[in-house]
Design an enzyme around this catalytic site. Structure first.
Site, PDB file in Angstrom:
ATOM      1  N   GLU A  82       0.835  -1.202   0.000  1.00 56.64           N
ATOM      2  CA  GLU A  82       0.000   0.000   0.000  1.00 56.64           C
ATOM      3  C   GLU A  82       0.866   1.246   0.000  1.00 56.64           C
ATOM      4  OE1 GLU A  82      -3.126  -0.044  -0.359  1.00 56.64           O
ATOM      5  OE2 GLU A  82      -3.651  -2.144   0.064  1.00 56.64           O
ATOM      6  N   ARG A  92     -17.772  -0.684   6.355  1.00 55.89           N
ATOM      7  CA  ARG A  92     -18.902  -1.285   5.645  1.00 55.89           C
ATOM      8  C   ARG A  92     -19.558  -2.358   6.510  1.00 55.89           C
ATOM      9  NH1 ARG A  92     -18.552  -5.578   2.586  1.00 55.89           N
ATOM     10  NH2 ARG A  92     -16.301  -5.574   2.801  1.00 55.89           N
TER      11      ARG A  92
END
Ligand code: PCA
Length: 214
Positions: A82, A92
């Protein structure tokens, strides 16, 4: 004197899964010596706050030369170092303590983002050399992985000598839903061992495009 170490964290299973490749790899590499550094493998809870405090505690107590945090990104086909951790939690699904923060900062008043301290392009190149699929990712998401990554980089912000960052990995074959990409356990272990070695032996990152073009 304490022996030189590298901290490798993974996560416990989450989202109803029975395994998490990142936790498995951290356990598998625990105790292995790579480039003269002993690997300290640890498994973090999939819990906002607690996971971040735990990685900061591990850094304080072991004083490793480098920290590689890892997690599962189900659906991705490649190892994805990343590039950046962002200052937001936006879940979520609930974490394992039932928390579901929406649009809240990881750290109030913290910078919008921290760059990875890992040689992400060199890691991608070394993995591809071994025919292991890899690509730089431009987003670690906004769930517990990004939260830990941001917390880690915040904890390391004044300790430039400790390199730290985050790598996401695909599903294991036994947990991948039909049609979803996965990689075998042995490939996962090899890939993270390579990432650790590259991190410990590369000073300047390579300058080449390492991400997707879309
Ligand atoms: N992956 C999740 C959290 C734990 C894990 O392995 C994420 O990408 O945020």
């Amino acid at each position: 004197m304490k022996s030189k170490s590298v901290l490798l964290t993974g996560f416990e299973p989450f989202a109803g899964d029975r395994v998490n490749p990142s936790g498995e790899v951290a356990r598998a590499l625990h105790g292995r010596v790579i480039a003269g550094h002993v690997v300290i493998g640890a498994v973090l809870p999939c819990v906002f706050g607690a996971a971040r405090s735990e990685i900061a505690r591990l850094v304080r107590s072991h004083r490793p030369a480098a920290v590689i945090a890892t997690g599962l990104a189900g659906g991705r086909a490649e190892f994805t170092p990343e590039r950046v951790a962002i200052n937001v939690d936006d879940a979520r699904i609930p974490d394992h303590a039932g928390a579901r923060p929406i649009d809240v900062p990881v750290l109030r008043g913290g910078p919008a983002a921290y760059w990875s301290g890992l040689p992400i392009k060199a890691i991608v190149a070394a993995l591809r050399d071994r025919n292991i699929p890899a690509v730089v990712s431009q987003s670690a998401g906004t769930f517990v992985c990004n939260h830990v990554f941001y917390g880690l980089m915040h904890a390391l912000r004044r300790q430039r000598s400790i390199r730290g960052g985050f790598i996401h990995m695909p599903y294991l074959p036994e947990q991948a839903p039909p049609g979803q990409p996965s990689l075998p356990r042995e490939t996962m272990i090899e890939a993270i061992a390579v990432a650790i070695e590259v991190t410990l032996t590369t000073r300047a990152d390579r300058r080449e495009a390492g991400g997707r073009t879309h």
